[in-house]
Scaffold this motif. Structure first.
Motif, PDB file in Angstrom:
ATOM      1  N   ARG A 215      -0.887  -5.849  -5.585  1.00 29.08           N
ATOM      2  CA  ARG A 215      -0.632  -5.455  -6.982  1.00 29.08           C
ATOM      3  C   ARG A 215       0.365  -6.367  -7.692  1.00 29.08           C
ATOM      4  N   PHE A 216       1.081  -7.206  -6.938  1.00 24.63           N
ATOM      5  CA  PHE A 216       2.076  -8.103  -7.545  1.00 24.63           C
ATOM      6  C   PHE A 216       1.550  -9.516  -7.784  1.00 24.63           C
ATOM      7  N   TRP A 217       0.363  -9.856  -7.258  1.00 23.86           N
ATOM      8  CA  TRP A 217      -0.126 -11.238  -7.351  1.00 23.86           C
ATOM      9  C   TRP A 217      -0.467 -11.640  -8.789  1.00 23.86           C
ATOM     10  N   GLU A 218      -0.493 -12.955  -9.004  1.00 27.43           N
ATOM     11  CA  GLU A 218      -0.934 -13.485 -10.295  1.00 27.43           C
ATOM     12  C   GLU A 218      -2.472 -13.458 -10.353  1.00 27.43           C
ATOM     13  N   ALA A 219      -3.003 -13.578 -11.581  1.00 26.66           N
ATOM     14  CA  ALA A 219      -4.457 -13.439 -11.815  1.00 26.66           C
ATOM     15  C   ALA A 219      -5.328 -14.376 -10.950  1.00 26.66           C
ATOM     16  N   PRO A 220      -4.964 -15.671 -10.775  1.00 25.99           N
ATOM     17  CA  PRO A 220      -5.852 -16.549  -9.992  1.00 25.99           C
ATOM     18  C   PRO A 220      -6.005 -16.089  -8.533  1.00 25.99           C
ATOM     19  N   VAL A 221      -4.917 -15.591  -7.943  1.00 24.85           N
ATOM     20  CA  VAL A 221      -4.982 -15.115  -6.552  1.00 24.85           C
ATOM     21  C   VAL A 221      -5.759 -13.801  -6.498  1.00 24.85           C
ATOM     22  N   THR A 257      -7.360 -24.807  14.414  1.00 25.38           N
ATOM     23  CA  THR A 257      -8.333 -24.639  15.498  1.00 25.38           C
ATOM     24  C   THR A 257      -9.735 -24.338  14.981  1.00 25.38           C
ATOM     25  N   ARG A 258      -9.831 -23.448  13.955  1.00 22.43           N
ATOM     26  CA  ARG A 258     -11.190 -23.084  13.530  1.00 22.43           C
ATOM     27  C   ARG A 258     -11.352 -22.955  12.010  1.00 22.43           C
ATOM     28  N   GLY A 259     -10.362 -23.453  11.258  1.00 24.61           N
ATOM     29  CA  GLY A 259     -10.437 -23.388   9.799  1.00 24.61           C
ATOM     30  C   GLY A 259      -9.891 -22.078   9.274  1.00 24.61           C
ATOM     31  N   GLY A 260      -9.738 -21.995   7.944  1.00 25.08           N
ATOM     32  CA  GLY A 260      -9.207 -20.785   7.328  1.00 25.08           C
ATOM     33  C   GLY A 260      -8.324 -21.143   6.150  1.00 25.08           C
ATOM     34  N   ILE A 261      -7.908 -20.126   5.417  1.00 27.08           N
ATOM     35  CA  ILE A 261      -6.960 -20.331   4.324  1.00 27.08           C
ATOM     36  C   ILE A 261      -5.826 -19.334   4.498  1.00 27.08           C
ATOM     37  N   PHE A 262      -4.585 -19.833   4.359  1.00 27.96           N
ATOM     38  CA  PHE A 262      -3.384 -19.005   4.468  1.00 27.96           C
ATOM     39  C   PHE A 262      -2.688 -19.024   3.112  1.00 27.96           C
ATOM     40  N   MET A 263      -2.282 -17.855   2.638  1.00 32.04           N
ATOM     41  CA  MET A 263      -1.626 -17.801   1.336  1.00 32.04           C
ATOM     42  C   MET A 263      -0.390 -16.919   1.386  1.00 32.04           C
ATOM     43  N   TYR A 264       0.748 -17.460   0.934  1.00 29.40           N
ATOM     44  CA  TYR A 264       1.875 -16.592   0.578  1.00 29.40           C
ATOM     45  C   TYR A 264       2.220 -16.967  -0.855  1.00 29.40           C
ATOM     46  N   PRO A 265       1.467 -16.387  -1.801  1.00 29.12           N
ATOM     47  CA  PRO A 265       1.563 -16.849  -3.190  1.00 29.12           C
ATOM     48  C   PRO A 265       2.776 -16.259  -3.920  1.00 29.12           C
ATOM     49  N   LEU A 266       2.997 -16.785  -5.089  1.00 28.98           N
ATOM     50  CA  LEU A 266       4.030 -16.251  -5.970  1.00 28.98           C
ATOM     51  C   LEU A 266       3.603 -14.851  -6.382  1.00 28.98           C
ATOM     52  N   ASP A 267       4.546 -13.918  -6.504  1.00 28.15           N
ATOM     53  CA  ASP A 267       4.186 -12.605  -7.048  1.00 28.15           C
ATOM     54  C   ASP A 267       5.292 -12.057  -7.937  1.00 28.15           C
ATOM     55  N   SER A 268       4.966 -11.024  -8.703  1.00 31.48           N
ATOM     56  CA  SER A 268       5.899 -10.528  -9.722  1.00 31.48           C
ATOM     57  C   SER A 268       7.116  -9.852  -9.095  1.00 31.48           C
ATOM     58  N   LYS A 269       6.951  -9.322  -7.892  1.00 34.42           N
ATOM     59  CA  LYS A 269       8.102  -8.692  -7.218  1.00 34.42           C
ATOM     60  C   LYS A 269       9.156  -9.749  -6.881  1.00 34.42           C
ATOM     61  N   MET A 270       8.668 -10.911  -6.362  1.00 31.48           N
ATOM     62  CA  MET A 270       9.598 -12.012  -6.051  1.00 31.48           C
ATOM     63  C   MET A 270      10.286 -12.474  -7.333  1.00 31.48           C
ATOM     64  N   GLN A 271       9.470 -12.655  -8.361  1.00 30.36           N
ATOM     65  CA  GLN A 271      10.017 -13.194  -9.610  1.00 30.36           C
ATOM     66  C   GLN A 271      11.106 -12.291 -10.175  1.00 30.36           C
ATOM     67  N   LYS A 272      10.874 -10.967 -10.071  1.00 27.88           N
ATOM     68  CA  LYS A 272      11.875 -10.001 -10.565  1.00 27.88           C
ATOM     69  C   LYS A 272      13.193 -10.157  -9.833  1.00 27.88           C
ATOM     70  N   SER A 273      13.109 -10.489  -8.540  1.00 28.79           N
ATOM     71  CA  SER A 273      14.365 -10.626  -7.785  1.00 28.79           C
ATOM     72  C   SER A 273      14.848 -12.079  -7.759  1.00 28.79           C
ATOM     73  N   GLY A 274      14.270 -12.904  -8.641  1.00 28.34           N
ATOM     74  CA  GLY A 274      14.753 -14.283  -8.800  1.00 28.34           C
ATOM     75  C   GLY A 274      14.301 -15.238  -7.711  1.00 28.34           C
TER      76      GLY A 274
END
Ligand code: AHM
Ligand code: MG
Length: 337
Positions: A215-221, A257-274
């Motif tokens: 619920r905190f992610w930006e629209a593209p994610v 080893t077998r491919g994949g995508i890992f994401m720890y994207p920007l989110d609004s909760k992080m932004q609120k806490s600077g």
């Protein structure tokens, strides 16, 4: 091409021979790092037998609870690196400031940043953890390097690697000429070359993200993950699988080893806490991005290539989206749309 089965020591000596002016200092530094990783591997296997699980009762500079093993493994790294004259200074997730060597120690030509035990919350539940490291050139003629000396773009890394403490202990290394894997043979005590020229498949049907932050992610994610989850019935027309180990080293290893995508994207909760992201640029995102790119993958914040970023501080955080090229490219294009 190297022979599968040679030791890490043989490998780095062979690599050194390829560089005419090499002094052997870099080779010796990699050896120091591998010694630290072997010690940490041995500690992780003992766990409760030697009372090293649980909280240390302290917090690091980022205000995160430190585990006993965060503190112990940080000490292991310092001890392995500060006495042999190959490093000028160290920086770690577990230390607020740059670690300058005691005055009587010989200074070497390299700076090393490290996260001694990434994913340390996994220690208590006996799930994989890892060590991440990045090597930079030290500034010349300076006795005590400062944070500014460490704040170099990821493209300037001399080498990067990680050691995964899983069912097997595996050290993964890049010196800018591809990615090589070494598995610790506990009988001989040596890291043995088990895979070289590692390449990440460009396509994948597997994503890793902490869904509880949705619920905190930006629209593209939001868009990218919604399309993955919609599977066969959605616009992608294929089913995706999800993994989350909560240990970046284990996630990156799976992707190598077998491919994949890992994401720890920007989110609004992080932004609120600077906060600018969850993961740290200098000792998590940069070394992992170098490894991923060297294996043919891609690593971005969503808006830019991580390795091009000019760091502003030692413990800077950054959003991370990395892995199989075509999927990362897609997420990147959604951020530009
Ligand atoms: P750490 O360096 O404090 O151990 O934290 C980094 C870890 C990464 O390994 C992992 O990807 C992420 O934090 C896990 O986050 P979450 O707690 O949201 O699952
Ligand atoms: Mg970490």
């Amino acid at each position: 091409m190297y022979k599968i089965g040679i030791t890490l020591t043989q490998y780095i000596i062979e690599e050194q021979r390829k560089t005419a002016q090499a002094s052997g200092e870099f080779t010796a530094l990699l050896n120091d790092i591998s010694v630290a990783c072997k010690k940490i591997s041995s500690l992780t296997r003992k766990g409760d037998l030697i009372g090293i699980l649980g909280s240390a009762g302290s917090a690091n500079v980022q205000g995160e609870e430190q585990k006993k093993m965060d503190v112990i493994t940080n000490e292991v790294f310092i001890e392995a690196l500060q006495n042999n004259g190959h490093v000028a200074a160290l920086a770690s997730e577990e230390m607020d400031e740059v670690y300058n060597l005691p005055e009587d120690r010989v200074r070497g030509n390299y700076l090393v940043t490290f996260d001694p035990l990434d994913g340390s919350s996994n220690m208590d539940v006996n799930v994989s953890v890892g060590t991440i490291f990045s090597i930079l050139h030290a500034p010349e003629g300076i006795l005590n390097p400062t944070a500014e000396d460490f704040c170099k773009e990821g493209t300037q890394q001399v080498a990067a690697g990680y050691c995964l403490y899983g069912p097997a202990t595996i050290l993964v290394l890049t010196t800018g000429h591809g990615v090589t894997m070494f598995t610790l043979d506990r009988d001989s005590g040596s890291f043995i070359l088990t895979r070289e020229n590692v390449q990440i498949p460009a396509d994948t049907r597997e994503f890793a993200i902490n869904m509880s932050n949705q619920r905190f992610w930006e629209a593209p994610v939001q868009r990218y993950i919604a399309e993955c989850v919609a599977g066969k019935e959605g616009v992608r027309g294929v089913d995706f699988n999800m993994r989350w180990v909560a240990s970046m080293v284990a996630e990156v290893h799976r992707i190598l080893t077998r491919g994949g995508i890992f994401m720890y994207p920007l989110d609004s909760k992080m932004q609120k806490s600077g906060k600018e992201g969850k993961l740290r640029l200098l000792y998590e995102a940069n070394p992992m991005s170098m490894i991923i790119e060297q294996a043919g993958g891609m690593s971005v914040t969503g808006y830019e290539r991580i390795l091009d970023m000019k760091p502003h501080s030692l413990h800077q955080r950054v959003p991370v989206i990395l892995g199989s090229k075509n999927e990362v490219e897609r997420v990147y294009s959604y951020h530009k749309a």
